[in-house]
Design a protein around this motif. Structure first.
Motif, PDB file in Angstrom:
ATOM      1  N   ASP A   1       5.845   8.213   0.627  1.00 41.62           N
ATOM      2  CA  ASP A   1       6.375   9.253   1.525  1.00 41.62           C
ATOM      3  C   ASP A   1       5.681  10.583   1.307  1.00 41.62           C
ATOM      4  O   ASP A   1       5.274  11.253   2.247  1.00 41.62           O
ATOM      5  N   LYS A   2       5.570  10.939   0.052  1.00 38.18           N
ATOM      6  CA  LYS A   2       4.984  12.237  -0.280  1.00 38.18           C
ATOM      7  C   LYS A   2       3.508  12.272   0.093  1.00 38.18           C
ATOM      8  O   LYS A   2       3.005  13.265   0.619  1.00 38.18           O
ATOM      9  N   ARG A   3       2.800  11.169  -0.143  1.00 41.53           N
ATOM     10  CA  ARG A   3       1.361  11.130   0.158  1.00 41.53           C
ATOM     11  C   ARG A   3       1.141  11.200   1.674  1.00 41.53           C
ATOM     12  O   ARG A   3       0.235  11.877   2.142  1.00 41.53           O
ATOM     13  N   ILE A   4       2.011  10.533   2.426  1.00 42.27           N
ATOM     14  CA  ILE A   4       1.916  10.595   3.892  1.00 42.27           C
ATOM     15  C   ILE A   4       2.208  12.026   4.369  1.00 42.27           C
ATOM     16  O   ILE A   4       1.502  12.579   5.210  1.00 42.27           O
ATOM     17  N   GLU A   5       3.240  12.608   3.784  1.00 45.32           N
ATOM     18  CA  GLU A   5       3.634  13.962   4.192  1.00 45.32           C
ATOM     19  C   GLU A   5       2.496  14.959   3.924  1.00 45.32           C
ATOM     20  O   GLU A   5       2.204  15.822   4.749  1.00 45.32           O
TER      21      GLU A   5
ATOM     22  N   TYR B   1      -9.381   5.999   5.158  1.00 43.73           N
ATOM     23  CA  TYR B   1      -8.321   5.477   4.284  1.00 43.73           C
ATOM     24  C   TYR B   1      -8.348   6.146   2.914  1.00 43.73           C
ATOM     25  O   TYR B   1      -9.393   6.605   2.467  1.00 43.73           O
ATOM     26  N   GLY B   2      -7.221   6.139   2.242  1.00 40.79           N
ATOM     27  CA  GLY B   2      -7.195   6.626   0.862  1.00 40.79           C
ATOM     28  C   GLY B   2      -5.796   6.567   0.279  1.00 40.79           C
ATOM     29  O   GLY B   2      -4.817   6.301   0.990  1.00 40.79           O
ATOM     30  N   SER B   3      -5.702   6.826  -1.019  1.00 46.72           N
ATOM     31  CA  SER B   3      -4.392   6.894  -1.677  1.00 46.72           C
ATOM     32  C   SER B   3      -3.813   8.296  -1.501  1.00 46.72           C
ATOM     33  O   SER B   3      -2.612   8.484  -1.435  1.00 46.72           O
ATOM     34  N   PHE B   4      -4.701   9.297  -1.509  1.00 45.40           N
ATOM     35  CA  PHE B   4      -4.313  10.703  -1.363  1.00 45.40           C
ATOM     36  C   PHE B   4      -3.207  11.086  -2.354  1.00 45.40           C
ATOM     37  O   PHE B   4      -2.239  11.742  -2.000  1.00 45.40           O
ATOM     38  N   ASP B   5      -3.389  10.637  -3.588  1.00 44.50           N
ATOM     39  CA  ASP B   5      -2.421  10.946  -4.642  1.00 44.50           C
ATOM     40  C   ASP B   5      -2.679  12.363  -5.154  1.00 44.50           C
ATOM     41  O   ASP B   5      -3.837  12.786  -5.286  1.00 44.50           O
TER      42      ASP B   5
ATOM     43  N   VAL C   1      -2.905   5.304   4.691  1.00 46.30           N
ATOM     44  CA  VAL C   1      -2.492   5.665   3.329  1.00 46.30           C
ATOM     45  C   VAL C   1      -2.020   4.385   2.631  1.00 46.30           C
ATOM     46  O   VAL C   1      -1.226   3.620   3.190  1.00 46.30           O
ATOM     47  N   THR C   2      -2.514   4.171   1.427  1.00 46.29           N
ATOM     48  CA  THR C   2      -2.233   2.908   0.715  1.00 46.29           C
ATOM     49  C   THR C   2      -0.812   2.855   0.143  1.00 46.29           C
ATOM     50  O   THR C   2      -0.274   3.875  -0.280  1.00 46.29           O
ATOM     51  N   THR C   3      -0.244   1.661   0.092  1.00 48.44           N
ATOM     52  CA  THR C   3       1.043   1.508  -0.603  1.00 48.44           C
ATOM     53  C   THR C   3       0.764   1.384  -2.102  1.00 48.44           C
ATOM     54  O   THR C   3      -0.341   1.018  -2.513  1.00 48.44           O
ATOM     55  N   GLU C   4       1.793   1.648  -2.876  1.00 44.10           N
ATOM     56  CA  GLU C   4       1.655   1.548  -4.336  1.00 44.10           C
ATOM     57  C   GLU C   4       1.314   0.114  -4.739  1.00 44.10           C
ATOM     58  O   GLU C   4       0.495  -0.138  -5.611  1.00 44.10           O
TER      59      GLU C   4
ATOM     60  N   GLU D   1      -1.882  -1.202  -6.718  1.00 47.62           N
ATOM     61  CA  GLU D   1      -1.692  -1.975  -7.950  1.00 47.62           C
ATOM     62  C   GLU D   1      -2.534  -3.248  -7.893  1.00 47.62           C
ATOM     63  O   GLU D   1      -3.205  -3.605  -8.856  1.00 47.62           O
ATOM     64  N   SER D   2      -2.523  -3.909  -6.733  1.00 46.73           N
ATOM     65  CA  SER D   2      -3.237  -5.182  -6.622  1.00 46.73           C
ATOM     66  C   SER D   2      -4.747  -4.982  -6.713  1.00 46.73           C
ATOM     67  O   SER D   2      -5.480  -5.892  -7.058  1.00 46.73           O
ATOM     68  N   ARG D   3      -5.239  -3.755  -6.386  1.00 49.46           N
ATOM     69  CA  ARG D   3      -6.681  -3.561  -6.538  1.00 49.46           C
ATOM     70  C   ARG D   3      -7.004  -2.822  -7.840  1.00 49.46           C
ATOM     71  O   ARG D   3      -8.087  -2.266  -8.016  1.00 49.46           O
ATOM     72  N   GLY D   4      -6.015  -2.783  -8.731  1.00 49.60           N
ATOM     73  CA  GLY D   4      -6.275  -2.289 -10.075  1.00 49.60           C
ATOM     74  C   GLY D   4      -6.094  -0.798 -10.261  1.00 49.60           C
ATOM     75  O   GLY D   4      -6.392  -0.247 -11.308  1.00 49.60           O
ATOM     76  N   LYS D   5      -5.553  -0.109  -9.245  1.00 50.76           N
ATOM     77  CA  LYS D   5      -5.311   1.331  -9.365  1.00 50.76           C
ATOM     78  C   LYS D   5      -3.856   1.493  -9.769  1.00 50.76           C
ATOM     79  O   LYS D   5      -2.950   1.377  -8.933  1.00 50.76           O
ATOM     80  N   LEU D   6      -3.631   1.717 -11.052  1.00 46.37           N
ATOM     81  CA  LEU D   6      -2.271   1.553 -11.567  1.00 46.37           C
ATOM     82  C   LEU D   6      -1.483   2.844 -11.763  1.00 46.37           C
ATOM     83  O   LEU D   6      -0.306   2.795 -12.054  1.00 46.37           O
ATOM     84  N   ASN D   7      -2.156   3.981 -11.620  1.00 44.72           N
ATOM     85  CA  ASN D   7      -1.455   5.202 -12.015  1.00 44.72           C
ATOM     86  C   ASN D   7      -1.132   6.165 -10.892  1.00 44.72           C
ATOM     87  O   ASN D   7      -1.151   7.362 -11.079  1.00 44.72           O
ATOM     88  N   ILE D   8      -0.832   5.641  -9.729  1.00 42.00           N
ATOM     89  CA  ILE D   8      -0.476   6.520  -8.611  1.00 42.00           C
ATOM     90  C   ILE D   8       0.838   7.234  -8.961  1.00 42.00           C
ATOM     91  O   ILE D   8       1.803   6.599  -9.382  1.00 42.00           O
ATOM     92  N   VAL D   9       0.842   8.548  -8.807  1.00 37.19           N
ATOM     93  CA  VAL D   9       2.007   9.331  -9.209  1.00 37.19           C
ATOM     94  C   VAL D   9       2.943   9.600  -8.032  1.00 37.19           C
ATOM     95  O   VAL D   9       4.143   9.364  -8.109  1.00 37.19           O
TER      96      VAL D   9
END
Ligand code: CTP
Length: 456
Positions: free
Chosen positions: A54-58, A7-11, A35-38, A42-50
């Protein structure tokens, strides 16, 4: 077939992500990547996903390592997934070593060596230099701001200004700031942006000066007490190419944003009425109760109550009427502002000397939304219908003091990303200043009248 999951944000997809996925795939025959949703981030305190989901999945898809990509949107999902997909190996980078021991009851857990010297946070910081923020005004709210800013990557509070140098120094020492000054120019020299937390009536002037000096501005509510002043400030920000944001923290917190979305989705039908109440009993010797010109219930808490009204009913009301309980010194202990719209009504109740039920009630032609106190720190609300059995409950995280959400959106906009300004628009901010202006004009006229009578 050996099944592996990670798992990851892969931002801002980087080499570290690529290496991890490659090695994860090599652990088995079939790789699932979550892949995490925004919203989950946000709910786990990671606020700055850019990047968007869609893009992260791609980006994950393009590596060719993932046989299947799923979306991770809630806590506890990992436990569900390993069972659901019959997973043999759960793997993540070594920065998580020890964090997933509980997964061993379901499958093997492998921590893969993390690629050194690269992370999304680093890429974010490299693509945008750190935004240095100076605090103007070092009172109660500023004290909450500095620790909250630490949760937002890409910003640092490095300085403070107060016309009283001793107050600035004390604040600077407490928060280990580089600059603590009574000279605005010195502050402007040290920063890219300012957070204005000075007394209400100084907001307009400080905002104007900061924008003129090329600084982005996050200004505590109320931004201005006159509609024309608020409009002028936004125009100036536009001209200077700087961000100007009014800091009503409710506007940016995830639960409130979700509530506005649900209200506008049509689930309760056409919205006909919004009633919002915010009261806090305040000591009679505090500024809120003694500042004859700018204190009082409405100037203090009206911004909160007007926010959902402007967002849901719009800024184009036909009439507004104010009724107040007035203290001996002429400030309002309690104010009801009633709005009439072409197709609806709204009521704001605010007070510093009268206590009432602090709720937000949004009434529509099919049902209503009820958020109880403290709805302005939205964590929970209900959508209700004629049939009580149809009641829906919504929960949302609200971390810390909640200021981190507005700081995160401020940073996001400074970095040139669009798409979050809908949370609190310029039009809404300007309209709120317009309501404040009407209210203050009425209160002042009545005070003058009373002084006149007493004089006779
Ligand atoms: N990862 C890695 N090596 C790196 C960065 C990340 O092996 N240099 C791994 C993480 O351990 C995780 C996966 O990649 O298993 C996804 O990580 P993610 O949190 O999305 O990336 P980070 O770069 O760590 O993001 P951030 O800086 O926002 O925490």
């Amino acid at each position: 077939m050996k099944k592996v999951i990670t798992y990851g944000s892969f931002d801002l997809f980087h080499e570290g992500h690529y290496n991890l996925l490659k090695r994860a795939k090599a652990l088995g025959d079939y790789l699932i990547v979550g892949v995490t949703t925004e919203q989950y981030d946000e709910s786990r305190g990671k606020l700055n996903i850019v990047d968007s989901l869609d893009k992260r999945i791609e980006n994950v898809r393009q590596t060719g390592f993932a046989d299947e990509i799923i979306v991770e949107d809630h806590q506890g999902q990992k436990v569900e997934d390993v069972q659901k997909y019959g997973i043999d190996i759960f793997t993540v980078g070594s920065d998580w070593t020890g964090a997933f021991e509980y997964m061993k009851q379901f499958c093997e857990v492998v921590y893969l060596e993390r690629t050194k010297n690269i992370s999304s946070t680093q890429v974010r910081n490299q693509s945008h230099p750190i935004t240095r923020i100076g605090v103007i005004g070092t009172g109660r709210i500023a004290e909450r701001f500095v620790p909250e800013a630490k949760y937002v990557s890409g910003v640092i509070v490095n300085s403070a200004y107060n016309p009283n140098l001793e107050s600035a120094r004390q604040f600077g020492e407490k928060f280990e700031l580089d600059v603590a000054t009574d000279c605005l120019e010195e502050l402007f020299d040290a920063v890219d942006a300012v957070y204005i937390a000075s007394p209400h009536e100084t907001h307009y002037e400080y905002t104007k000066k900061a924008l003129e000096n090329g600084k982005h501005v996050l200004c505590e509510k109320p931004l201005a007490f006159q509609k024309a002043q608020a409009a002028e400030l936004f125009e100036l920000a536009h001209k200077q190419g700087k961000i100007l944001l009014e800091a009503i923290k409710t506007a940016y917190c995830p639960g409130f944003v979700q509530m506005m979305g649900i209200a506008k989705s049509g689930v309760i039908g056409r919205i006909c009425d919004v009633e919002a109440c915010f009261t806090r009993l305040t000591s009679p010797d505090l500024r809120e109760r003694t500042d004859i010109r700018y204190g009082g219930g409405f100037t203090e808490f009206g911004s909160h109550t007007l926010l959902p009204i402007m967002k849901l009913m719009g800024t184009d009301y036909k009439e507004v009427r104010f009724d107040s309980i007035i203290d001996k010194n002429g400030i309002d202990l309690y104010t009801k502002a009633s709005f009439v719209y072409e197709h609806g009504l709204a009521l704001s109740k605010s007070g510093v000397g009268v206590k009432s039920e602090g709720q937000l009630l949004i009434s529509g032609t099919n049902g209503y939304i009820l958020a109880e106190s403290p709805w302005w720190l939205t964590q929970y609300f209900e959508v209700r219908f004629e049939d009580p059995a149809k009641k829906e409950r919504y929960f949302s995280k609200f971390l810390g003091q909640g200021l981190r959400y507005e700081i995160s959106d401020f940073a996001y906009m400074i970095h040139g990303h669009q798409g979050r300004s809908y949370k609190f628009t310029q039009e809404e901010s300007i309209a709120i200043a317009g309501v404040m202006e009407k209210f203050l004009a009425k209160r002042e006229a009545e005070r003058q009248k009373r002084v006149g009578y007493e004089g006779v």
